[in-house]
Design a protein around this motif. Sequence first.
Motif, short mmCIF file in Angstrom:
data_model
loop_
_atom_site.label_atom_id
_atom_site.label_comp_id
_atom_site.label_asym_id
_atom_site.label_seq_id
_atom_site.Cartn_x
_atom_site.Cartn_y
_atom_site.Cartn_z
N GLY C 632 0.82 -1.20 0.00
CA GLY C 632 0.00 0.00 0.00
C GLY C 632 0.85 1.26 0.00
O GLY C 632 1.94 1.29 0.59
N LYS C 633 0.37 2.29 -0.70
CA LYS C 633 1.04 3.59 -0.70
C LYS C 633 -0.06 4.65 -0.58
O LYS C 633 -0.52 5.20 -1.57
N ILE C 634 -0.51 4.84 0.65
CA ILE C 634 -1.59 5.78 0.88
C ILE C 634 -1.00 7.05 1.46
O ILE C 634 -0.35 7.03 2.51
N HIS C 685 4.37 17.90 6.02
CA HIS C 685 2.92 17.69 5.91
C HIS C 685 2.54 16.46 5.10
O HIS C 685 1.40 16.33 4.70
N ARG C 686 3.48 15.59 4.82
CA ARG C 686 3.16 14.51 3.88
C ARG C 686 3.80 13.19 4.32
O ARG C 686 5.02 13.09 4.43
N PHE C 687 2.93 12.22 4.56
CA PHE C 687 3.36 10.88 4.95
C PHE C 687 2.86 9.87 3.92
O PHE C 687 1.87 10.12 3.22
N ILE C 688 3.53 8.73 3.89
CA ILE C 688 3.02 7.63 3.06
C ILE C 688 2.83 6.40 3.93
O ILE C 688 3.78 5.91 4.55
N VAL C 689 1.58 5.92 4.00
CA VAL C 689 1.26 4.73 4.78
C VAL C 689 1.50 3.52 3.88
O VAL C 689 0.83 3.34 2.87
N ALA C 698 -9.15 -1.47 3.05
CA ALA C 698 -9.65 -1.36 4.42
C ALA C 698 -8.93 -0.25 5.18
O ALA C 698 -9.55 0.52 5.92
N VAL C 699 -7.61 -0.14 4.99
CA VAL C 699 -6.86 0.93 5.67
C VAL C 699 -7.31 2.29 5.12
O VAL C 699 -7.56 3.22 5.88
N HIS C 700 -7.47 2.36 3.82
CA HIS C 700 -7.90 3.62 3.20
C HIS C 700 -9.25 4.06 3.79
O HIS C 700 -9.43 5.21 4.16
N ALA C 701 -10.18 3.12 3.89
CA ALA C 701 -11.52 3.44 4.42
C ALA C 701 -11.41 3.92 5.87
O ALA C 701 -12.07 4.88 6.27
N ARG C 702 -10.55 3.27 6.65
CA ARG C 702 -10.48 3.67 8.06
C ARG C 702 -9.82 5.03 8.20
O ARG C 702 -10.21 5.84 9.05
N LEU C 703 -8.85 5.36 7.34
CA LEU C 703 -8.23 6.68 7.39
C LEU C 703 -9.26 7.75 7.02
O LEU C 703 -9.35 8.79 7.66
N GLU C 704 -10.05 7.47 5.99
CA GLU C 704 -11.10 8.42 5.59
C GLU C 704 -12.10 8.62 6.72
O GLU C 704 -12.55 9.73 6.99
N GLU C 705 -12.46 7.54 7.37
CA GLU C 705 -13.47 7.64 8.42
C GLU C 705 -12.98 8.54 9.56
O GLU C 705 -13.67 9.45 9.99
N TRP C 706 -11.76 8.28 10.03
CA TRP C 706 -11.27 9.10 11.15
C TRP C 706 -11.05 10.53 10.72
O TRP C 706 -11.26 11.47 11.49
N ARG C 707 -10.61 10.70 9.49
CA ARG C 707 -10.41 12.05 8.98
C ARG C 707 -11.73 12.83 9.01
O ARG C 707 -11.81 13.93 9.54
N GLN C 708 -12.77 12.23 8.44
CA GLN C 708 -14.03 12.95 8.32
C GLN C 708 -14.74 13.07 9.66
O GLN C 708 -15.43 14.04 9.93
N ASP C 709 -14.58 12.05 10.51
CA ASP C 709 -15.35 12.02 11.75
C ASP C 709 -14.66 12.77 12.87
O ASP C 709 -15.31 13.35 13.73
N ARG C 710 -13.33 12.77 12.91
CA ARG C 710 -12.65 13.27 14.09
C ARG C 710 -11.78 14.49 13.81
O ARG C 710 -11.67 15.38 14.65
N GLY C 712 -11.82 16.50 10.83
CA GLY C 712 -12.36 17.58 10.01
C GLY C 712 -11.82 17.47 8.60
O GLY C 712 -10.71 17.03 8.37
N ARG C 713 -12.66 17.90 7.66
CA ARG C 713 -12.34 17.70 6.26
C ARG C 713 -11.16 18.53 5.77
O ARG C 713 -10.53 18.18 4.78
N ASP C 714 -10.89 19.67 6.41
CA ASP C 714 -9.82 20.51 5.88
C ASP C 714 -8.50 20.35 6.65
O ASP C 714 -7.56 21.08 6.45
N ALA C 715 -8.45 19.35 7.54
CA ALA C 715 -7.27 19.19 8.38
C ALA C 715 -6.24 18.28 7.72
O ALA C 715 -5.04 18.49 7.86
N VAL C 716 -6.73 17.30 7.02
CA VAL C 716 -5.84 16.29 6.46
C VAL C 716 -6.57 15.61 5.30
O VAL C 716 -7.80 15.55 5.29
N TYR C 717 -5.80 15.17 4.31
CA TYR C 717 -6.39 14.53 3.14
C TYR C 717 -5.73 13.19 2.90
O TYR C 717 -4.54 13.02 3.17
N ILE C 718 -6.51 12.26 2.38
CA ILE C 718 -6.02 10.89 2.17
C ILE C 718 -6.05 10.60 0.66
O ILE C 718 -7.11 10.68 0.04
N HIS C 719 -4.92 10.27 0.09
CA HIS C 719 -4.87 9.90 -1.33
C HIS C 719 -4.30 8.50 -1.46
O HIS C 719 -3.16 8.27 -1.06
#
Lengths: 89, 174, 960
Positions: C632-634, C685-689, C698-710, C712-719
């Motif tokens: 993975g390279k998230i 400001h840039r990490f690679i998981v 599954a990891v991507h989904a969990r990163l998105e979930e915590w990002r959006q839920d905890r 905030g949308r403008d704090a961090v982005y997952i690609h």
Amino acid sequence: MQLFPCPFCGPREESEFHYGGEAGNLRPDGTDVTAERWAGYLHMRDNPKGPTREIWMHLTCGEFFAMSRDSVSHKVSGSSALGETEHGA
Amino acid sequence: MRNLAEKWPPAPDWATAVLNKGGISVRTPGGLNQLLVSGDPAAWSQASGLAGEGVGAGAVASGDAYVVRIARDRILAVGERPLPIAAGWHEGGFAVSIMDAGLHVFEIEGPGLAELVARATTLDPQQASRSASVLFAGLNVLFYRFGHADRVRLHVDRGFAPYLWEWLEQSSGL
Amino acid sequence: MSASRLASGGSDIDRARPLTFSFDGRRVEGFAGDTIASALLASGQAVVCRSFKYHRPRGIWGSGVEEPNALVDIEGAGGRVPNARATTVPASDGIVVKSVNASPTALADRNAMLDRFARFLPAAFYYKTFMWPDWHLFEPRIRAMAGLGIVDHDWKPREAADQINHHCDVLVVGAGPAGLAAAAGAAAAGHSVVLVDDWTHPGGSLRHRAGKVDGMEGTAWAEATVARLKSDGQIVLMETTAFGLYDHNLVALNQRHRDSRPDTLWRVRPRRIVLATGAIERPVPLANNDLPGILSADAALAYLRRHGVLVGRQIVVATNNDSAYEPASALAAAGTSVTVVDCRRDAGAQAKAGIRILPGRTIAAARGRNAVQGVLLDDGTALAADCVLVSGGWTPTVHLFSQAKGKLAWSDQLAAFVPGESVEGIGVAGAAAGTVSLSETLASGAAALGPFGSSSTPAPRSTGAEATLGVVSLWPKPKAKGRVWIDYQSDVTAKDVELAARENFVSVEHLKRYTTLGMATDQGKTSNLNGLALLADVTGRAIAEVGTTTYRPPFTPVPFACLAGARRGSMHPPVRRLPLEANHRAAGGVFQEYGGWLRPAYYGGGEAGAAIREEARRARQSVALFDGSTLGKIEVIGPRAPEFVDFIYYNTMSTLKPGYCRYGFMLSENGVVFDDGVLVRLDEHRFIVSCSSSHVAAVHARLEEWRQDRFGRDAVYIHNATAQYATLTVSGPNARGLVEALDLGAALDEASLPHMAVAAGRFAGDEVRITRVSFTGDRSYEISVRADRAEALWMRMQQEGRAFDAVLLGLESLMILRAEKGYIVIGRDTDGNTMPHDLGVAGPRTKRTGEFVGRRSLFTEAANGANRNQLVGLAVREGEAPLATGAHGVEKSGGRLRSIGFVTSSYRSPTLGRPVALALIERGAARHGETIDVQHLGVVRQATIVAPCAFDPEGKRLHA
């Protein structure tokens, strides 16, 4: 096959979505949270029959959102992005 | 140990592969530049010169550089020439990753497109959707039209491009 | 029975197009437009199959989907179709038809003697009798005697079934009078319409029952209406069954084809559904009512008028309603002798020329062996007959309405359940809604459109005779003499239902499962109501109180090929393909699927075990090349990215300096290790998981979930940029030499690029990322390059590798190398209980103060339990074979063996010359040096608990 209203994309078929649990199951932070409270967060669910509020993820666009749905009739009454107000179904 | 290379045929040579069947023609337009961009759309527009909400599912994009909408705060910028924006975090409030090689692009043309879309997606052709990201033949794909109504572009994870090609070959009724 | 073809007549057949096929080896003649059933009847074939349990001879009963008896195996253009209903499959030239459950033929079945033991074989007999010592000992032989058609295990559809998603305004199910009225009305109102019907021609009951619409004969009106719909561009699908009504009014259709194409699946999402599905005639309870030659009265009329087939010469009709009189009159007019036994005392008003009516009488029993020969009335009168027609009333076809969670209501007037309160978006019309006369039926079709109806165009009107029903109860009675069949296909008699009630299976759902009533391929279309009426009687309840079982899709059997579509073989499920797959193929790669990726397991065509061990041996000697592109390279990008990765990981990650990477765990909220891998920090400001290959989504989904839920949308982005890069790994004592030869323009000395550091380089003009991480325990470089430019780098690596005797590693040899080092694979060397401290990583738990996923769970009583399974190595005595993966550590406790954990990975190490194994063993970390028993398939061996790392425990080779 249910149709779910993604707050961003609009109605899409159920197969594009993933269930994320009951809405309102807030995470208690810290190590001093009681075991009961933490177990409640992890495991205890209301599993209501009838109107529910659920968290869903729209797999294609990545949106997590809350949705109001009836667990008996499967009728959807609305959805909202996390932190936003309800959109009509 | 059974060699599963026998079960899955090799991928075609994308540079020359063309699939013609039942009113559609499929090929791979190589060399498109793609940037995955998340964050503040205004800051991005100012930096890139590419404005607009971006095309949603089945909508028509045009030009040599355009924007495809993925999510509430995410787009894919597509261009014939390299887009002069660096990867990483931009202080204006957006994040950029290069996806030139990550997403394989198929271009499908012909009068049979409506038949194809009815087989590949559950979308209601009468209903617009803001995001171009849809389940297409069971895959997460960016789906929009390019130039005119009878030409579709699909962007798919490159690892799944051979599957999508095989699906297009095998699907009947097209 | 002496059924025969008339010299003329039959609306569905074309006498100019004769055809022949074979049935149980016999030649059968028919015409285009025949069904297999009508052709068999016309040829005088009374016995068409044997029953499921008792091997009773059975004949054709119905004329459509309701058919309970006439199942046949068909070999035709599309391959073999088992258990087809002879009443719905069009006859075609040259097909080979065989009766089911019969050997050698239906007429001369060698298991027919089973019926003589019937009194010893009541419901649940087999389960009660063969329970000891084990039902499974007896099951194969019993199943061989029961069982229906024969499946061809080698059969594959020549092409994928077509699957179409369709959206329209109105879907009408059923092209009888009600459905046609609805379809015409919707079209007139300007709506897009799909009309489906399972028959070959439109009209439904109008094709064989008298009726005039708008001054036209029923059949002519139906065909004209369909022609108009088609010319309007509406979709009309014949030979198509709406078999399921799913959530939010999605309707699934099964469309059959005359050529060899597999059936098409339509998934229709209409805005309005009209169910005009008609009604099904019920049998009349009488002893031996399953004899060949006993048919539904309506079916007899259909065969007469649609196929020109006369079902008998000397006919007795048993009925409780008016609808049996049209068949009776028509058959009399065709020259047969007809006697109607009507249970109603006031019967006779319907008297027609040529019919004898016996009012107030019922039939007690039918007699005959392989075909009906006569009947015995309740007053003892015997009548000779070669055919008995039964009409026990009509059951509305409410399956789809009920699947939509529509509630049914009992109608005394119709002696049937009818649709109750309406369901949003669905209208029910015609006989399905309980209408009787054609006027009512046509009007209900138009009304069922609701807001989709036309206000300007008038509904079609009935201009001929109107049907009446006048039905009275004629249910099976308890303690009746003889064997009264309720469910023909499951071989359930009235006595079985009574037995179930005696044994307290009084819920209709329990009755169904105990007796198998309604569980056959016909799903009890003709039998359910008689069964529950009898149960109601036995238990002293009203029928409405007993209720019905749950209706579930499919309404009729649907071939798997139709449901699968293109998603079969190599496309089920889709696998991801490596950018360098062609190169691995050319290099002799033997591929397997790992976590959704098609990857080389090893290279070269030799014996797998030896080839894999040779790769692992050579990798330790010089240098190995491995394609790790699936890792993975998230990317995690944004102002709060450092804070975010601290929350996501068990380990503190924000202290990582740009240009370095760190190994860590991600936990689930319950504290269990969910994934492991390396986190790379490229800049502030840039990490690679870099997560496990099979865990990216599954990891991507969990990163998105915590990002959006905890966060905030403008704090961090997952690609998720996994697909953008190929990652090519160089590992081994000579790794640095080989990478230097690649000339990537990056300093590779120990100070510039130490272990766990990242450098940027270039290859052929493209930027590459060089990461020093190792999954082999040897010095390693992971080089990530644009996936579309990876081939040149891979070729260059191999070219330069020749000087170093480089070896290509498949995934299997990599597994040996990492097991030698005690490096784990999550989900293989861990299970759903494994926490980080079980793997020897307890530091963050005690030291970290900030919040992270799963933290609180690490401090529960269970997490701190003394008997947790912990990661260890297991060593066996010299010369012994490797332990079996999955073998259990066992311990005597209170005289019984108890599991104390299990082997998770086990290999023969070519480098060490002995087996190595990893295991999760109770209190394992504190038991190094202890010898334990390890059991596998009843064999107990000894193994010694050691540290997980068996090779280079000081880790010198990482830096060598």
